[in-house]
Design a protein around this motif. Structure first.
Motif, PDB file in Angstrom:
ATOM      1  N   HIS A 183     -13.493  -1.338  10.771  1.00 28.81           N
ATOM      2  CA  HIS A 183     -12.376  -1.740  11.633  1.00 28.81           C
ATOM      3  C   HIS A 183     -12.488  -1.120  13.022  1.00 28.81           C
ATOM      4  O   HIS A 183     -12.785   0.066  13.168  1.00 28.81           O
ATOM      5  CB  HIS A 183     -11.049  -1.340  10.988  1.00 28.81           C
ATOM      6  CG  HIS A 183     -10.825  -1.963   9.651  1.00 28.81           C
ATOM      7  ND1 HIS A 183     -10.475  -3.288   9.501  1.00 28.81           N
ATOM      8  CD2 HIS A 183     -10.934  -1.462   8.395  1.00 28.81           C
ATOM      9  CE1 HIS A 183     -10.351  -3.567   8.214  1.00 28.81           C
ATOM     10  NE2 HIS A 183     -10.629  -2.481   7.526  1.00 28.81           N
TER      11      HIS A 183
ATOM     12  N   ARG B 150      -8.065 -10.682   0.204  1.00 32.88           N
ATOM     13  CA  ARG B 150      -7.384 -10.089   1.351  1.00 32.88           C
ATOM     14  C   ARG B 150      -7.368  -8.564   1.270  1.00 32.88           C
ATOM     15  O   ARG B 150      -7.707  -7.870   2.224  1.00 32.88           O
ATOM     16  CB  ARG B 150      -5.937 -10.616   1.437  1.00 32.88           C
ATOM     17  CG  ARG B 150      -5.166 -10.106   2.637  1.00 32.88           C
ATOM     18  CD  ARG B 150      -5.618 -10.810   3.908  1.00 32.88           C
ATOM     19  NE  ARG B 150      -5.024 -10.238   5.102  1.00 32.88           N
ATOM     20  CZ  ARG B 150      -5.621  -9.368   5.896  1.00 32.88           C
ATOM     21  NH1 ARG B 150      -6.832  -8.936   5.630  1.00 32.88           N
ATOM     22  NH2 ARG B 150      -5.024  -8.932   6.979  1.00 32.88           N
ATOM     23  N   VAL B 151      -6.993  -8.031   0.122  1.00 34.51           N
ATOM     24  CA  VAL B 151      -6.933  -6.574  -0.037  1.00 34.51           C
ATOM     25  C   VAL B 151      -8.331  -5.979   0.031  1.00 34.51           C
ATOM     26  O   VAL B 151      -8.549  -4.942   0.685  1.00 34.51           O
ATOM     27  CB  VAL B 151      -6.228  -6.202  -1.370  1.00 34.51           C
ATOM     28  CG1 VAL B 151      -6.317  -4.700  -1.629  1.00 34.51           C
ATOM     29  CG2 VAL B 151      -4.769  -6.645  -1.326  1.00 34.51           C
TER      30      VAL B 151
ATOM     31  N   LEU C 126      -0.966  -2.696  13.893  1.00 37.87           N
ATOM     32  CA  LEU C 126      -2.376  -2.736  13.479  1.00 37.87           C
ATOM     33  C   LEU C 126      -3.157  -3.790  14.257  1.00 37.87           C
ATOM     34  O   LEU C 126      -3.969  -4.512  13.708  1.00 37.87           O
ATOM     35  CB  LEU C 126      -2.470  -3.019  11.977  1.00 37.87           C
ATOM     36  CG  LEU C 126      -1.794  -2.003  11.050  1.00 37.87           C
ATOM     37  CD1 LEU C 126      -1.786  -2.515   9.629  1.00 37.87           C
ATOM     38  CD2 LEU C 126      -2.498  -0.664  11.115  1.00 37.87           C
TER      39      LEU C 126
ATOM     40  N   ILE D 242      -5.819   1.020  11.871  1.00 29.32           N
ATOM     41  CA  ILE D 242      -6.229   0.435  10.581  1.00 29.32           C
ATOM     42  C   ILE D 242      -7.081   1.443   9.813  1.00 29.32           C
ATOM     43  O   ILE D 242      -6.918   1.610   8.600  1.00 29.32           O
ATOM     44  CB  ILE D 242      -6.989  -0.907  10.776  1.00 29.32           C
ATOM     45  CG1 ILE D 242      -6.065  -1.963  11.399  1.00 29.32           C
ATOM     46  CG2 ILE D 242      -7.533  -1.411   9.439  1.00 29.32           C
ATOM     47  CD1 ILE D 242      -6.711  -3.310  11.654  1.00 29.32           C
ATOM     48  N   ARG D 243      -7.971   2.151  10.540  1.00 26.54           N
ATOM     49  CA  ARG D 243      -8.816   3.164   9.879  1.00 26.54           C
ATOM     50  C   ARG D 243      -7.943   4.265   9.262  1.00 26.54           C
ATOM     51  O   ARG D 243      -8.184   4.725   8.152  1.00 26.54           O
ATOM     52  CB  ARG D 243      -9.808   3.757  10.879  1.00 26.54           C
ATOM     53  CG  ARG D 243     -10.901   2.785  11.305  1.00 26.54           C
ATOM     54  CD  ARG D 243     -12.090   3.503  11.924  1.00 26.54           C
ATOM     55  NE  ARG D 243     -11.738   4.202  13.157  1.00 26.54           N
ATOM     56  CZ  ARG D 243     -11.787   3.639  14.373  1.00 26.54           C
ATOM     57  NH1 ARG D 243     -12.180   2.387  14.502  1.00 26.54           N
ATOM     58  NH2 ARG D 243     -11.459   4.326  15.443  1.00 26.54           N
TER      59      ARG D 243
ATOM     60  N   TYR E 207       2.526  -0.065   3.909  1.00 31.23           N
ATOM     61  CA  TYR E 207       2.297  -1.397   4.489  1.00 31.23           C
ATOM     62  C   TYR E 207       2.596  -2.476   3.460  1.00 31.23           C
ATOM     63  O   TYR E 207       2.301  -2.314   2.269  1.00 31.23           O
ATOM     64  CB  TYR E 207       0.844  -1.499   4.961  1.00 31.23           C
ATOM     65  CG  TYR E 207       0.511  -2.789   5.680  1.00 31.23           C
ATOM     66  CD1 TYR E 207       0.897  -2.989   6.995  1.00 31.23           C
ATOM     67  CD2 TYR E 207      -0.192  -3.820   5.048  1.00 31.23           C
ATOM     68  CE1 TYR E 207       0.606  -4.173   7.675  1.00 31.23           C
ATOM     69  CE2 TYR E 207      -0.491  -5.011   5.717  1.00 31.23           C
ATOM     70  CZ  TYR E 207      -0.079  -5.170   7.024  1.00 31.23           C
ATOM     71  OH  TYR E 207      -0.362  -6.340   7.690  1.00 31.23           O
TER      72      TYR E 207
ATOM     73  N   VAL F  22      -6.175   2.826   6.082  1.00 25.75           N
ATOM     74  CA  VAL F  22      -7.086   2.695   4.935  1.00 25.75           C
ATOM     75  C   VAL F  22      -7.345   4.066   4.295  1.00 25.75           C
ATOM     76  O   VAL F  22      -7.373   4.198   3.065  1.00 25.75           O
ATOM     77  CB  VAL F  22      -8.408   2.010   5.358  1.00 25.75           C
ATOM     78  CG1 VAL F  22      -9.431   2.062   4.242  1.00 25.75           C
ATOM     79  CG2 VAL F  22      -8.143   0.561   5.762  1.00 25.75           C
TER      80      VAL F  22
ATOM     81  N   SER G  80     -10.806  -6.963   1.754  1.00 32.30           N
ATOM     82  CA  SER G  80     -11.338  -6.956   3.130  1.00 32.30           C
ATOM     83  C   SER G  80     -10.988  -5.668   3.882  1.00 32.30           C
ATOM     84  O   SER G  80     -11.712  -5.247   4.782  1.00 32.30           O
ATOM     85  CB  SER G  80     -10.815  -8.169   3.915  1.00 32.30           C
ATOM     86  OG  SER G  80      -9.430  -8.028   4.175  1.00 32.30           O
ATOM     87  N   TYR G  81      -9.891  -5.024   3.510  1.00 38.90           N
ATOM     88  CA  TYR G  81      -9.511  -3.766   4.160  1.00 38.90           C
ATOM     89  C   TYR G  81     -10.536  -2.660   3.901  1.00 38.90           C
ATOM     90  O   TYR G  81     -10.738  -1.775   4.726  1.00 38.90           O
ATOM     91  CB  TYR G  81      -8.139  -3.282   3.658  1.00 38.90           C
ATOM     92  CG  TYR G  81      -6.969  -3.932   4.346  1.00 38.90           C
ATOM     93  CD1 TYR G  81      -6.416  -3.384   5.491  1.00 38.90           C
ATOM     94  CD2 TYR G  81      -6.411  -5.110   3.844  1.00 38.90           C
ATOM     95  CE1 TYR G  81      -5.330  -3.988   6.125  1.00 38.90           C
ATOM     96  CE2 TYR G  81      -5.328  -5.718   4.466  1.00 38.90           C
ATOM     97  CZ  TYR G  81      -4.784  -5.151   5.605  1.00 38.90           C
ATOM     98  OH  TYR G  81      -3.718  -5.740   6.237  1.00 38.90           O
TER      99      TYR G  81
ATOM    100  N   LYS H 224     -14.713  -4.007   5.354  1.00 37.49           N
ATOM    101  CA  LYS H 224     -14.994  -4.203   6.784  1.00 37.49           C
ATOM    102  C   LYS H 224     -14.982  -2.872   7.520  1.00 37.49           C
ATOM    103  O   LYS H 224     -14.306  -1.931   7.119  1.00 37.49           O
ATOM    104  CB  LYS H 224     -13.932  -5.110   7.419  1.00 37.49           C
ATOM    105  CG  LYS H 224     -14.044  -6.575   7.077  1.00 37.49           C
ATOM    106  CD  LYS H 224     -12.939  -7.348   7.789  1.00 37.49           C
ATOM    107  CE  LYS H 224     -12.959  -8.822   7.424  1.00 37.49           C
ATOM    108  NZ  LYS H 224     -11.826  -9.548   8.018  1.00 37.49           N
TER     109      LYS H 224
ATOM    110  N   TYR I  21       0.847  -1.198   0.000  1.00 37.81           N
ATOM    111  CA  TYR I  21       0.000   0.000   0.000  1.00 37.81           C
ATOM    112  C   TYR I  21       0.880   1.245   0.000  1.00 37.81           C
ATOM    113  O   TYR I  21       1.815   1.348   0.795  1.00 37.81           O
ATOM    114  CB  TYR I  21      -0.882   0.037   1.255  1.00 37.81           C
ATOM    115  CG  TYR I  21      -1.927  -1.059   1.337  1.00 37.81           C
ATOM    116  CD1 TYR I  21      -2.515  -1.578   0.183  1.00 37.81           C
ATOM    117  CD2 TYR I  21      -2.350  -1.553   2.570  1.00 37.81           C
ATOM    118  CE1 TYR I  21      -3.481  -2.571   0.260  1.00 37.81           C
ATOM    119  CE2 TYR I  21      -3.315  -2.543   2.655  1.00 37.81           C
ATOM    120  CZ  TYR I  21      -3.882  -3.050   1.505  1.00 37.81           C
ATOM    121  OH  TYR I  21      -4.833  -4.026   1.585  1.00 37.81           O
TER     122      TYR I  21
END
Length: 600
Positions: free
Chosen positions: A50, A41-42, A292, A55-56, A31, A59, A44-45, A48, A22
């Motif tokens: 968080h 996987r990507v 994270l 994590i927020r 990251y 993103v 899901s970031y 979702k 990222y």
């Protein structure tokens, strides 16, 4: 060409294993992660919601996604690890370790030397290690030199130079630490046989050397060479002692790596034990800074790849406390009982001790980090909406219904703030009623703070179970601040913590730091309350008819009570007995006072 939107970048990702990166709007790497399925996987970031603030933030910053497709999960793990080490992205777990570890080197030369080094030179020499402790290397080298005479000089022992008599034996030869290969007094074949045995010892296999020495000892004994036989026996004893000391597990457990993890809010601590021929040949613990809210599984997987790379491990089997995904080439065992389980428990114990040691060091070196970690841990353990930087604890001291008092102690950042402690005389409650007393003091304390516009604590603790908690809650309701502070009750057994509206208590781990802080709070509240209660009782005891005697002050009263223990005994004392304590003049006044009472 204009950058495609994130939505399009995600949709066009492949569903194969690989590594994703990222980047932010300025092109800085944020990251690096691995995935069995890159698209899932990507994605899901971004789909979702968080819980983690970090994590927020991550993103929100992502503007560009790059990826590298690989053949297997193992390749993804290795590539992720290498990229993290190279770029050290802001949001990745930190696994920094700049130390250079010692190795045992068997030099690539004729009659090879064996020595400790920290530099790996690619000249065909053999390197064993790295070792986590120089002490271990030196102990091993001392053992080897005691068993096998080896040269320590750095001469070039080429055959033609020895044949031409270029070198002379040194002191080491005369001390019998070397057999003189420089003067051709030891054959290369014999020297290399010794080296083969040394390689096995370094790997932890003592069996071959012991067998060889026992054979030699018997040969010397059969030939009546008893001094030589004794010398070999001494070597056997040294080797057996060393083997016994290093063999701490079942000898059948060989060539296995053991990993375990313990973690808190901010850090993970991973221990690594390497086993060879039933001996622990290496133990190492690393600290990993979470970025994270990574799970123990994620941290352990990253650590296993990094540690095995760092220590050049070739073991085909690893033991872990739970299942991990680190590639199909490795056999993963999660032991449930027996010797295998014991070795995983031993690894876990090493991780715990390391964590305790780090806490002690951090308290001294970086107290702020210690406080921040503790506050984060308490917030998590006690299910609080915010960190309990300001905590207050209440205790009633109502012994036998006399002199009812209460105490409030204040902790800031997990430590007592004694200047803020407060005492309360119970005013509105008649007789021993703990619940009503608790309600009164909680109400008075926070009414005062509100009137003085002082900040309220994040956590209020009442000493007692559900009854006292309900009383404290009533007081908060009367002041309309119930939602502004968290209130909990501690039952007498201390592990039980009650929350409003929940009949089932929370049980804390007896060894947890959160429980230790709560114990400290309650002990302080109890001590402070009892001290105040004793002072009140002493004052009321002194407040007797002795104070009514003209010319007798409080100091005299205290002195008399200290020596005679009761007013009754003072009234019966002779003038001479009183004089010994308070002098003739005041003794006469006290004696005459009670004499006149008797006459009446």
């Amino acid at each position: 060409m204009e950058e495609a939107s994130l939505e399009i970048q995600i949709k066009t990702l492949p569903s194969s294993p690989g590594v994703y990166q990222y980047y932010d709007k300025s092109g800085k790497l944020l990251y690096v992660g691995k995935a069995k399925n890159l698209k899932k996987r990507v994605g899901s970031y971004f789909t979702k919601s968080h819980d983690s603030h970090r994590i927020r933030v991550l993103v929100k910053k992502i503007k560009k996604i790059k990826h590298i497709v690989v053949e297997t999960e193992t390749d993804a793990l290795l590539l992720e690890n290498n990229l993290i080490k190279k770029h050290q992205p802001r949001f990745n777990v930190m696994l920094k370790d700049d130390k250079t570890y010692p190795w045992i080197c068997i030099k690539n030369e004729r009659f090879p030397r064996i020595f400790l080094t920290r530099n790996l030179i690619k000249d065909g020499s053999e390197y064993y290690g790295p070792y986590t402790s120089v002490k271990t290397v030196n102990a091993l080298l001392d053992l080897i030199r005691g068993l096998y005479p080896l040269r320590t000089c750095n001469y070039d022992l080429a055959k033609e130079k020895i044949d031409n008599g270029k070198y002379k034996v040194c002191l080491e030869y005369h001390l019998e630490n070397c057999k003189g290969p420089c003067e051709d007094l030891q054959s290369e074949e014999e020297y290399m046989e010794n080296l083969t045995a040394i390689r096995q010892i370094v790997k932890g296999n003592f069996k071959d050397s012991l067998h060889r020495f026992r054979q030699q000892m018997m040969e010397y004994a059969d030939n009546m060479q008893f001094e030589d036989a004794q010398r070999i026996k001494d070597k056997i004893v040294i080797l057996e002692k060393y083997q016994a000391k290093s063999t701490v597990v079942n000898p059948n457990i060989s060539n296995v790596d053991v990993f375990s993890i313990i973690s808190d809010e901010a850090f993970g601590y991973v221990n690594f034990l390497q086993l060879s021929y039933g001996s622990i040949v290496r133990s190492h613990t690393i600290e990993m800074k979470k970025k994270l809210q990574e799970s123990d599984k994620e941290l352990l997987e990253l650590a296993i790849v990094e540690i095995r790379q760092r220590f050049n491990s070739k073991s085909k089997e690893i033991y872990t406390p739970f299942k991990v995904d680190v590639g199909e080439e490795l056999k993963i065992t999660v032991p449930k009982l027996g010797d295998k389980k014991k070795i995983v428990d031993l690894s876990l114990r090493n991780a715990k001790y390391y964590r305790q040691e780090r806490f002690k060091q951090i308290k001294i070196i970086d107290p702020d980090r210690h406080v921040n970690r503790l506050m984060g841990q308490m917030k998590k353990d006690l299910r609080l909406p915010e960190e309990p930087r300001h905590i207050e604890c209440f205790d009633n001291s109502n012994i036998q219904g006399t002199n009812p008092v209460a105490a409030c102690v204040v902790f800031r950042d997990g430590k007592p703030s004694k200047k803020e402690y407060r005492k309360f005389n119970i005013k509105t409650v008649e007789g021993p009623n703990d619940f009503a007393s608790m309600e009164e003091v909680v109400y008075r304390r926070y009414k005062r703070l509100l009137e003085e516009e002082q900040p309220l604590p994040q956590l209020v603790i009442v000493d007692g179970g559900k009854g006292q908690l309900s009383s404290g809650l009533k007081a908060l309701d009367q002041l309309n601040i119930r939602g502004q502070v968290t209130i909990i009750g501690i039952a007498k057994r201390l592990e039980e913590i009650y929350y409003p509206g929940d009949s089932i208590p929370l049980y804390l781990d007896k060894k947890s730091e959160t429980l230790k802080v709560i114990q400290h709070l309650r002990n302080e509240a109890h001590r402070f309350g009892i001290t105040f209660h004793r002072q009140k009782r002493s004052k009321s005891a002194i407040d007797t008819e002795l104070n009514t005697i003209p010319g007798i002050g409080e100091k005299t009263v205290v002195e008399l009570l200290k020596n005679f223990r009761s007013v009754k005994r003072i009234s019966k004392a002779t003038k001479e007995e009183l004089s010994e304590i308070i002098g003739d003049s005041r003794a006469t006044k006290v004696y005459n006072f009670y004499l006149s009472k008797k006459e009446k």
